[in-house]
Design a protein around this motif. Structure first.
Motif, short mmCIF file in Angstrom:
data_model
loop_
_atom_site.label_atom_id
_atom_site.label_comp_id
_atom_site.label_asym_id
_atom_site.label_seq_id
_atom_site.Cartn_x
_atom_site.Cartn_y
_atom_site.Cartn_z
N ASP A 1 0.96 -1.19 0.09
CA ASP A 1 -0.19 -0.10 0.15
C ASP A 1 0.79 1.19 0.00
OD1 ASP A 1 -2.55 -1.45 2.05
OD2 ASP A 1 -2.36 -1.46 0.29
N LYS B 1 -3.82 4.12 -6.64
CA LYS B 1 -2.73 3.16 -7.01
C LYS B 1 -3.12 2.30 -8.36
CE LYS B 1 -1.22 -0.64 -5.04
NZ LYS B 1 -0.78 -1.70 -4.06
N SER C 1 0.68 -3.36 4.26
CA SER C 1 0.66 -1.91 4.81
C SER C 1 1.77 -1.77 5.91
CB SER C 1 -0.61 -1.53 5.24
OG SER C 1 -0.90 -0.41 4.75
N SER D 1 5.71 3.89 1.07
CA SER D 1 5.42 2.45 0.99
C SER D 1 6.32 1.66 1.64
CB SER D 1 5.25 2.09 -0.55
OG SER D 1 4.66 0.92 -0.70
N GLU E 1 -3.41 3.39 3.17
CA GLU E 1 -3.54 2.17 2.47
C GLU E 1 -4.17 2.63 0.92
OE1 GLU E 1 -6.00 0.05 5.04
OE2 GLU E 1 -4.19 -0.68 6.35
N ASN E 2 -3.70 3.48 0.44
CA ASN E 2 -3.97 3.75 -0.96
C ASN E 2 -5.14 5.01 -1.01
OD1 ASN E 2 -2.10 1.89 -2.09
ND2 ASN E 2 -3.68 0.33 -1.79
#
Lengths: 110, 120
Positions: free
Chosen positions: A34, A68, B104, A92, A52-53
């Motif tokens: 992400d 993304k 993440s 990232s 998370e994008n």
């Protein structure tokens, strides 16, 4: 040389829309990790803007959005305001280097 | 709301050791990764490393031979030591909490930063 590549600067007039790109590689964004975006106001610590994008922490206006695709992520800011003048960093995870950042993009509101 | 605060000397001589401590308030050290990130004047962000709440560290390969991180759980503090410093280590040093999942890794809480200058 940053692992993630961002344009050094972007600009726009109040009310306009701007986008900032963040290009990685197969060991980070392209691997599926992400992307996050941080806003750093002058003289302040970075703050999480998108995680998370495409998710916004509580309190972040919906004028800010992320996306993304492949090895590239983008931050879009609509309805530009003078308060948006800041440095923006993408971040990232990299399989070799752990947490990695882009070099930062300075947003100027004309 | 978790708060982080860096503390330590603002001036370090070349070849000596930079030492900083981060105090975590309104939250526990347990269950998280605790990080150091630096930003040279006018430059971008560089991740230095983290220490997990279990005490396991992980460092940026470019700094690994000079960095040590430690944890003091009862005091809710974690620390950074960077040895053999040069002028290139002059930077604002931030402590930050990281969230981690399978795909993440991001920094959800940051300290205000501490400027450390390396100069004789």
């Amino acid at each position: 040389q940053s692992v993630l590549t961002q344009p050094p600067s972007v600009s726009g007039a109040p009310g306009q829309r701007v986008t900032i790109s963040c290009t990685g590689s197969a060991s980070n964004i392209g691997r599926g990790y992400d992307v996050q975006w941080y806003q750093q106001l002058p003289g302040k610590a970075p703050e999480l803007l998108i995680y998370e994008n495409n998710n916004r922490p509580s309190g972040v206006p919906d004028r800010f959005s992320g996306s993304k695709s492949g090895t590239t992520a983008s931050l879009a800011i609509t309805g530009l305001q003078t308060d948006d003048e800041a440095d923006y960093y993408c971040q990232s995870y990299d399989t070799r280097l752990n947490a990695v950042f882009g070099g930062g993009t300075k947003l100027t509101v004309l | 709301q978790v708060q982080l605060q860096e503390s330590g000397p603002g001036l370090v001589k070349p070849s000596e050791t930079l030492s900083l401590t981060c105090t975590v308030s309104d939250g526990s050290i347990s269950g998280h990764y605790w990080n150091w990130i630096r930003q040279p004047p006018g430059a971008g962000l560089e991740w230095i490393g983290y220490i997990h709440y279990t005490g396991t560290p992980n460092y940026n390969p470019s700094l690994a031979n000079r960095v040590t991180m430690s944890l003091d759980t009862p005091k809710n503090q974690f620390s950074l030591k960077l040895n053999s410093v040069t002028a290139a280590d002059t930077a604002v040093y931030y402590c930050a909490r990281a969230y981690s999942s399978t795909w993440s890794w991001y920094f959800d809480y940051w300290g205000q930063g501490a400027l450390v200058t390396v100069s004789s």
